[in-house]
Structures are given as structure tokens and as C-alpha cells.
Design a protein around this motif. Structure first.
Motif, PDB file in Angstrom:
ATOM      1  N   LEU A  10      39.321  27.153  40.211  1.00 46.65           N
ATOM      2  CA  LEU A  10      40.070  28.008  39.301  1.00 46.65           C
ATOM      3  C   LEU A  10      39.324  28.202  37.990  1.00 46.65           C
ATOM      4  CD1 LEU A  10      43.680  26.621  39.872  1.00 46.65           C
ATOM      5  CD2 LEU A  10      42.695  28.736  40.770  1.00 46.65           C
ATOM      6  N   ARG A  11      38.676  27.139  37.522  1.00 45.94           N
ATOM      7  CA  ARG A  11      37.910  27.231  36.266  1.00 45.94           C
ATOM      8  C   ARG A  11      36.734  28.183  36.434  1.00 45.94           C
ATOM      9  NH1 ARG A  11      33.890  23.446  33.975  1.00 45.94           N
ATOM     10  NH2 ARG A  11      33.872  23.674  31.705  1.00 45.94           N
ATOM     11  N   VAL A  12      36.059  28.107  37.577  1.00 50.44           N
ATOM     12  CA  VAL A  12      34.931  29.004  37.837  1.00 50.44           C
ATOM     13  C   VAL A  12      35.417  30.453  37.920  1.00 50.44           C
ATOM     14  CG1 VAL A  12      33.209  29.683  39.549  1.00 50.44           C
ATOM     15  CG2 VAL A  12      33.469  27.278  38.929  1.00 50.44           C
ATOM     16  N   PHE A  13      36.543  30.672  38.620  1.00 51.78           N
ATOM     17  CA  PHE A  13      37.072  32.030  38.712  1.00 51.78           C
ATOM     18  C   PHE A  13      37.422  32.574  37.328  1.00 51.78           C
ATOM     19  CE2 PHE A  13      40.936  34.568  38.424  1.00 51.78           C
ATOM     20  CZ  PHE A  13      40.507  35.731  39.031  1.00 51.78           C
ATOM     21  N   GLU A  14      38.093  31.775  36.496  1.00 51.96           N
ATOM     22  CA  GLU A  14      38.492  32.239  35.170  1.00 51.96           C
ATOM     23  C   GLU A  14      37.282  32.679  34.356  1.00 51.96           C
ATOM     24  OE1 GLU A  14      39.313  32.201  30.935  1.00 51.96           O
ATOM     25  OE2 GLU A  14      38.030  30.765  31.988  1.00 51.96           O
ATOM     26  N   ALA A  15      36.213  31.904  34.396  1.00 52.65           N
ATOM     27  CA  ALA A  15      35.010  32.253  33.645  1.00 52.65           C
ATOM     28  C   ALA A  15      34.366  33.519  34.192  1.00 52.65           C
ATOM     29  CB  ALA A  15      34.018  31.086  33.684  1.00 52.65           C
ATOM     30  N   VAL A  49      42.811  36.129  49.979  1.00 51.41           N
ATOM     31  CA  VAL A  49      42.662  37.452  49.370  1.00 51.41           C
ATOM     32  C   VAL A  49      41.275  37.536  48.724  1.00 51.41           C
ATOM     33  CG1 VAL A  49      45.120  37.747  48.899  1.00 51.41           C
ATOM     34  CG2 VAL A  49      43.658  36.711  47.153  1.00 51.41           C
ATOM     35  N   ALA A  50      40.784  38.758  48.566  1.00 53.19           N
ATOM     36  CA  ALA A  50      39.538  38.981  47.829  1.00 53.19           C
ATOM     37  C   ALA A  50      39.852  39.089  46.345  1.00 53.19           C
ATOM     38  CB  ALA A  50      38.850  40.252  48.321  1.00 53.19           C
ATOM     39  N   LEU A  51      39.108  38.370  45.534  1.00 57.22           N
ATOM     40  CA  LEU A  51      39.318  38.395  44.090  1.00 57.22           C
ATOM     41  C   LEU A  51      38.311  39.287  43.366  1.00 57.22           C
ATOM     42  CD1 LEU A  51      39.991  34.583  43.597  1.00 57.22           C
ATOM     43  CD2 LEU A  51      41.688  36.419  43.696  1.00 57.22           C
ATOM     44  N   PHE A  52      37.158  39.506  44.002  1.00 62.84           N
ATOM     45  CA  PHE A  52      36.112  40.338  43.411  1.00 62.84           C
ATOM     46  C   PHE A  52      35.621  41.353  44.432  1.00 62.84           C
ATOM     47  CE2 PHE A  52      35.792  36.510  40.810  1.00 62.84           C
ATOM     48  CZ  PHE A  52      35.621  37.030  39.537  1.00 62.84           C
ATOM     49  N   VAL A  53      35.202  42.493  43.926  1.00 64.93           N
ATOM     50  CA  VAL A  53      34.434  43.449  44.715  1.00 64.93           C
ATOM     51  C   VAL A  53      32.985  43.268  44.318  1.00 64.93           C
ATOM     52  CG1 VAL A  53      34.019  45.882  45.211  1.00 64.93           C
ATOM     53  CG2 VAL A  53      36.353  45.074  44.809  1.00 64.93           C
ATOM     54  N   ARG A  54      32.131  42.880  45.265  1.00 59.60           N
ATOM     55  CA  ARG A  54      30.715  42.676  44.975  1.00 59.60           C
ATOM     56  C   ARG A  54      30.007  44.015  44.993  1.00 59.60           C
ATOM     57  NH1 ARG A  54      34.043  38.331  46.404  1.00 59.60           N
ATOM     58  NH2 ARG A  54      32.899  36.342  46.235  1.00 59.60           N
ATOM     59  N   GLN A  55      29.384  44.352  43.874  1.00 60.88           N
ATOM     60  CA  GLN A  55      28.613  45.579  43.764  1.00 60.88           C
ATOM     61  C   GLN A  55      27.172  45.233  43.428  1.00 60.88           C
ATOM     62  OE1 GLN A  55      30.838  47.433  40.616  1.00 60.88           O
ATOM     63  NE2 GLN A  55      32.395  48.263  42.004  1.00 60.88           N
ATOM     64  N   GLU A  64      44.242  41.802  42.961  1.00 57.36           N
ATOM     65  CA  GLU A  64      44.682  40.405  42.973  1.00 57.36           C
ATOM     66  C   GLU A  64      43.960  39.594  41.910  1.00 57.36           C
ATOM     67  OE1 GLU A  64      45.488  42.290  46.865  1.00 57.36           O
ATOM     68  OE2 GLU A  64      43.719  42.155  45.578  1.00 57.36           O
ATOM     69  N   GLY A  65      42.673  39.867  41.733  1.00 56.62           N
ATOM     70  CA  GLY A  65      41.927  39.153  40.703  1.00 56.62           C
ATOM     71  C   GLY A  65      42.426  39.469  39.312  1.00 56.62           C
ATOM     72  N   ARG A  66      42.744  40.751  39.062  1.00 57.76           N
ATOM     73  CA  ARG A  66      43.264  41.130  37.739  1.00 57.76           C
ATOM     74  C   ARG A  66      44.614  40.482  37.473  1.00 57.76           C
ATOM     75  NH1 ARG A  66      41.190  46.207  39.299  1.00 57.76           N
ATOM     76  NH2 ARG A  66      43.282  46.943  39.877  1.00 57.76           N
ATOM     77  N   ALA A  67      45.407  40.302  38.523  1.00 58.23           N
ATOM     78  CA  ALA A  67      46.717  39.661  38.341  1.00 58.23           C
ATOM     79  C   ALA A  67      46.581  38.168  38.068  1.00 58.23           C
ATOM     80  CB  ALA A  67      47.572  39.882  39.596  1.00 58.23           C
ATOM     81  N   LEU A  68      45.549  37.545  38.613  1.00 55.83           N
ATOM     82  CA  LEU A  68      45.390  36.100  38.466  1.00 55.83           C
ATOM     83  C   LEU A  68      44.775  35.698  37.133  1.00 55.83           C
ATOM     84  CD1 LEU A  68      45.623  33.302  39.815  1.00 55.83           C
ATOM     85  CD2 LEU A  68      43.378  33.727  40.868  1.00 55.83           C
ATOM     86  N   LEU A  72      45.774  32.357  34.228  1.00 58.43           N
ATOM     87  CA  LEU A  72      44.787  31.277  34.249  1.00 58.43           C
ATOM     88  C   LEU A  72      44.117  31.125  32.892  1.00 58.43           C
ATOM     89  CD1 LEU A  72      42.834  31.295  37.635  1.00 58.43           C
ATOM     90  CD2 LEU A  72      44.477  29.641  36.781  1.00 58.43           C
ATOM     91  N   ARG A  73      43.755  32.259  32.273  1.00 60.31           N
ATOM     92  CA  ARG A  73      43.109  32.178  30.954  1.00 60.31           C
ATOM     93  C   ARG A  73      44.043  31.515  29.954  1.00 60.31           C
ATOM     94  NH1 ARG A  73      41.248  37.743  28.671  1.00 60.31           N
ATOM     95  NH2 ARG A  73      43.483  37.962  28.297  1.00 60.31           N
ATOM     96  N   GLY A  74      45.313  31.912  29.990  1.00 57.74           N
ATOM     97  CA  GLY A  74      46.279  31.298  29.084  1.00 57.74           C
ATOM     98  C   GLY A  74      46.456  29.815  29.359  1.00 57.74           C
TER      99      GLY A  74
END
Length: 308
Positions: A10-15, A49-55, A64-68, A72-74
Motif C-alpha cells: 500500500l505504501r508503494v502504491f501511494e507513492a 483490479v488494475a490500478l495503473f495503465v502502463r504506457q 480504481e487507482g484514483r479512488a484508492l 491512502l494518502r490521508g
């Protein structure tokens, strides 16, 4: 029992989500981009679920990533503040934020009460200057920068995108671009060279508006944005202003943007050293600035009268 994924993932995703970059997240966390990517894939597999679209060379958050991200940041900000509050103190804690003089006066000072309410154990120190501070040397904990970027060695979080347009007192009889011929133009001149290079001029605006006969050299001149804004509020003329800096007056009707076109400006970013995200002073400044400034809205641009 709370059913939570590993805190590390979760910490890695938040960053990564906050920085919109696996590479920059890796630099902030002190790991490799490959390790960040691996942790994100593990988290996505666990959540289903996918949290990122890899480009190519960048990533973007999915719905889903924008909702999470916000909760998490808070949560991480709250944890950092709570843990820091447990540590013994020899005196009050101070968070130092550097910003331009105009942004400090127009957008930060009116919002100090919000900082004090949110972080009662902290003292805020505003360093108002149009000269850049050395964040790596500790001259400030964080800064708000206006420009094109990039900012090597710094985490940069987008805050506002500037747009410039003619602005005047609601009491002035300026309703059409042609009315500028009988109005006093207010200019910014003598500002630091780095700032002057990225601020639009009346000559540039007149070319975009198609006004070939407007005398764009005459009028009042000021060497700082705050004085120019005060002159506009006092009804002394019309200025090309950064709209976020006068958002409150535009919303109240004290100032008006009578016509377009707008000139797109650059962006304001909150910046701090890439390895400083977990520092308590950075965390309290980030939570305050992101919430306060990200909520600023400017009115939609009016159409150009006549020929649009």
C-alpha cells in the motif's frame, strides 16, 4: 480482523500514484523501479483490479487507482503525524514553506487559519521570495514552484495551472477589447529575469486578440505582482493577471474578466526533496497545501465579443 493487503504494498502504491511515476516512487522509497513494479503487481493481483495503465515511459491511474489514492494518502499522513506526536519534543515544531511573494500574499496567508486548525502542534513559517531556495540544504522544508520543470532531485506535486487574462475592477467601463484603447494598462516590469521570461506581456495578448492598434507600452508599471493586483482592485487600470491569484475577487464580483482570450500559463507544483516524503514537516505542509490550493477554481472564460 481488518482484511488489508500488506502495508508495504500500500505504501508503494501511494507513492507511485501520488508521483505518477514508478521511477520517482522508487527514488523516494529508496528501492529500485523493478521492486516498485513488482509490489504494484502483487497488490493488483490481491485486489483483483488494475490500478495503473502502463504506457510508454509513464503510467496513469485507472478509475480504481484514483479512488484508492485519496484515502491512502490521508491515512499515511495521519499515521506520520500521530507517530511524530508521540516523540519527545524540546520545543514547538516548525514547518517552513517557500513560495513567491504574490502567491504567499494572495493564496497562502488567507488560508493560514486552515493550517493552524489542521495542525495545532505546528508553527508555520512562510518564506516569501521570488528567488529559489535550496531545499537540499534545508533552507525550507518544501516550496511552491511556478515554471516548466522538471525539478531534478525533487518530488513535484501539481497544484494549479495558471491562465492569464485581462482583469479589472467591476466599476471600470471596460466591456470590449476595443475599450482598452481608453483604459490604463498595468504592466509587470523589472521582475526577476526568470519570472519575466515566463509571464505574458500585453503585446503578446494583443497579438492573440488581433488588436493591432493597441498601444501596449503605455500605462502603469510595477515590479511585483502583489502591487499590480492591488492597483487593479483599486480601479487604477486593467492588468494581465494570473487568474488563480485573484480567484476570490473574481468569485465575489469585485474584479471581472470582461473578455478573452486567455493566455495559458505554466503550473504551480509543491516540491520537496525526493527522499523527504516521510518527514513530518513535509507531511503537514503537503496535506495543507494540497487540500487548500487544489480546491481553487476560476470562472469560465467569457467569449470574445463580436468576432469571438
Amino acid at each position: 480482523m481488518r482484511r488489508l493487503p500488506p502495508l508495504g504494498s500500500l505504501r508503494v502504491f501511494e507513492a507511485a500514484a501520488r508521483l505518477q511515476s514508478f521511477k520517482r516512487a522508487a527514488a523516494e522509497l529508496g528501492v529500485t523501479p523493478t521492486a516498485v513494479s513488482h509490489q504494484i503487481r502483487r497488490l493488483e493481483a490481491e485486489l483483483g483490479v488494475a490500478l495503473f495503465v502502463r504506457q510508454t515511459r509513464k503510467v496513469a491511474l485507472t478509475t480504481e487507482g484514483r479512488a484508492l489514492l485519496p484515502p491512502l494518502r490521508g491515512a499515511f499522513d495521519d499515521m506520520a503525524e500521530a507517530i511524530d506526536a508521540l516523540r519527545p519534543r524540546t520545543g514547538r515544531q516548525v514547518a517552513t514553506l517557500s513560495a513567491t511573494t504574490a502567491l504567499s500574499a494572495r493564496l497562502l496567508v488567507p488560508r493560514i487559519a486552515g493550517f493552524r486548525a489542521r495542525h495545532p502542534g505546528w508553527d508555520l513559517r512562510l518564506h516569501a521570495s521570488d528567488e529559489l531556495v535550496d531545499l537540499a540544504a534545508g533552507e525550507a522544508d518544501a516550496a511552491i514552484r511556478y515554471g516548466r520543470g522538471p525539478y531534478p532531485g525533487l518530488t513535484a506535486l501539481p497544484l494549479l495551472t495558471e491562465g492569464f487574462a485581462p482583469v479589472c475592477s467591476a466599476h471600470l467601463t471596460v466591456r470590449r477589447p476595443e475599450d482598452l484603447a481608453g483604459a490604463t494598462l498595468i504592466h509587470l516590469r523589472g521582475v526577476p529575469p526568470a519570472l519575466e521570461a515566463i509571464l505574458p506581456s500585453w503585446a503578446a495578448w494583443a497579438r492573440k486578440a488581433g488588436l493591432k492598434t493597441l498601444d501596449t507600452d503605455a500605462g502603469l508599471s510595477f515590479s511585483d505582482e502583489t502591487s499590480a493586483i492591488q492597483a487593479v482592485i483599486a480601479g487604477h487600470g486593467v492588468a494581465l493577471l494570473g487568474l488563480p491569484l485573484v480567484a476570490a475577487e473574481l468569485a465575489s464580483g469585485a474584479l471581472v474578466q470582461p473578455f478573452g482570450p486567455r493566455i495559458e500559463g505554466l503550473a504551480y507544483h509543491l516540491v520537496y526533496p525526493a527522499n523527504a516524503a516521510e518527514r513530518p514537516a513535509v507531511a503537514v505542509l503537503r496535506s495543507w497545501v494540497m487540500d487548500e490550493l487544489s480546491a481553487i477554481r476560476t470562472p469560465s472564460p467569457p467569449p470574445m465579443p463580436g468576432n469571438g
